[in-house]
Design an enzyme around this catalytic site. Structure first.
Site, PDB file in Angstrom:
ATOM      1  CE  LYS A  14      -2.295  -1.101   3.810  1.00  0.00           C
ATOM      2  NZ  LYS A  14      -1.842  -2.432   4.269  1.00  0.00           N
ATOM      3  NE  ARG A  89      -4.301  -1.582  10.350  1.00  0.00           N
ATOM      4  CZ  ARG A  89      -3.269  -1.050   9.696  1.00  0.00           C
ATOM      5  NH1 ARG A  89      -3.331   0.166   9.235  1.00  0.00           N
ATOM      6  NH2 ARG A  89      -2.182  -1.754   9.504  1.00  0.00           N
ATOM      7  NE  ARG A 134       6.634  -1.058  10.658  1.00  0.00           N
ATOM      8  CZ  ARG A 134       5.534  -0.981   9.923  1.00  0.00           C
ATOM      9  NH1 ARG A 134       5.546  -0.367   8.765  1.00  0.00           N
ATOM     10  NH2 ARG A 134       4.405  -1.513  10.347  1.00  0.00           N
TER      11      ARG A 134
END
Ligand code: ADP
Length: 192
Positions: A14, A89, A134
């Protein structure tokens, strides 16, 4: 205005495709994940509130997310349109977004689902973790995020299908080819 939702599991691409789309269509990109990470980095009150939630791979509470999103939209009064990436979401977030846009005489024009298999996203994120570092890309946290996607986020799709707004684009393969397919869907909506 042209308002798009880019939908798909973690690692669907995305962010990559949003970067290409905003350039072509002159839209403003709003990634709630990027915004949360920025708040965490800058140690704002919101950042402190959500830091552990992101690290655990869980969803931030709806109202917190919705408030941040609406604020970000308001910061861009001149926008020709938005790409919402990682938002909504949950169905509650989708409803809140519809209400918010309706208040401005606007709406979501198209929801594109980037279709990617679970095996593919696991592979991609394992690769990404090596460079991104991350904490939520670590294997166990990733499983949590995928779980959140399949238990909560997936229900957003039938919500928008009910409005006849969903297109599915294959998210596996060449980045440029995927981009061309996304553009086709968007151009069809612009032309309609
Ligand atoms: P990815 O798509 O790779 O999972 P994101 O950058 O979109 O990553 O999101 C990272 C994290 O930020 C999520 O796991 C969640 O904790 C939080 N987050 C982002 N967007 C939302 C949202 N719309 N609602 C709740 N939490 C969110």
């Amino acid at each position: 205005m042209l308002n798009l939702v880019l939908f798909g599991p973690p690692g669907a691409g995305k962010g990559t495709q949003s970067a290409k789309l905003i350039e072509k269509y002159q839209l403003v990109h709003i990634s709630t994940g990027d915004l949360f990470r920025m708040h965490i980095k800058e140690e704002t009150a919101l950042g402190k509130q959500v830091k552990q939630i992101l690290a655990d791979g869980l969803l931030v509470p709806d109202q917190v997310t919705i408030d941040m999103l609406e604020e970000e939209v308001q910061k861009n009064p001149q926008a020709k349109g938005f790409i919402f990436d990682g938002f909504p979401r949950t169905v509650a977030q989708a409803q809140a977004l519809d209400d918010f846009l309706a208040g401005k005489g606007e709406s979501i024009n198209l929801v594109i689902k980037l279709d990617v298999t679970e095996d593919e996203i696991k592979e991609r994120i394992a690769e990404r973790q090596k460079i991104s570092g991350r904490v939520d890309d670590e294997a166990e946290k990733l499983l949590k995020r995928i779980d959140e996607y399949f238990t909560k986020t997936i229900h957003v799709l039938p919500y928008y299908e009910g409005q006849g707004k969903v297109s599915v684009v294959n998210g596996i393969g060449n980045i440029e080819a995927i981009f061309q397919n996304l553009c086709q869907e968007i151009d069809a909506v612009i032309a309609s």
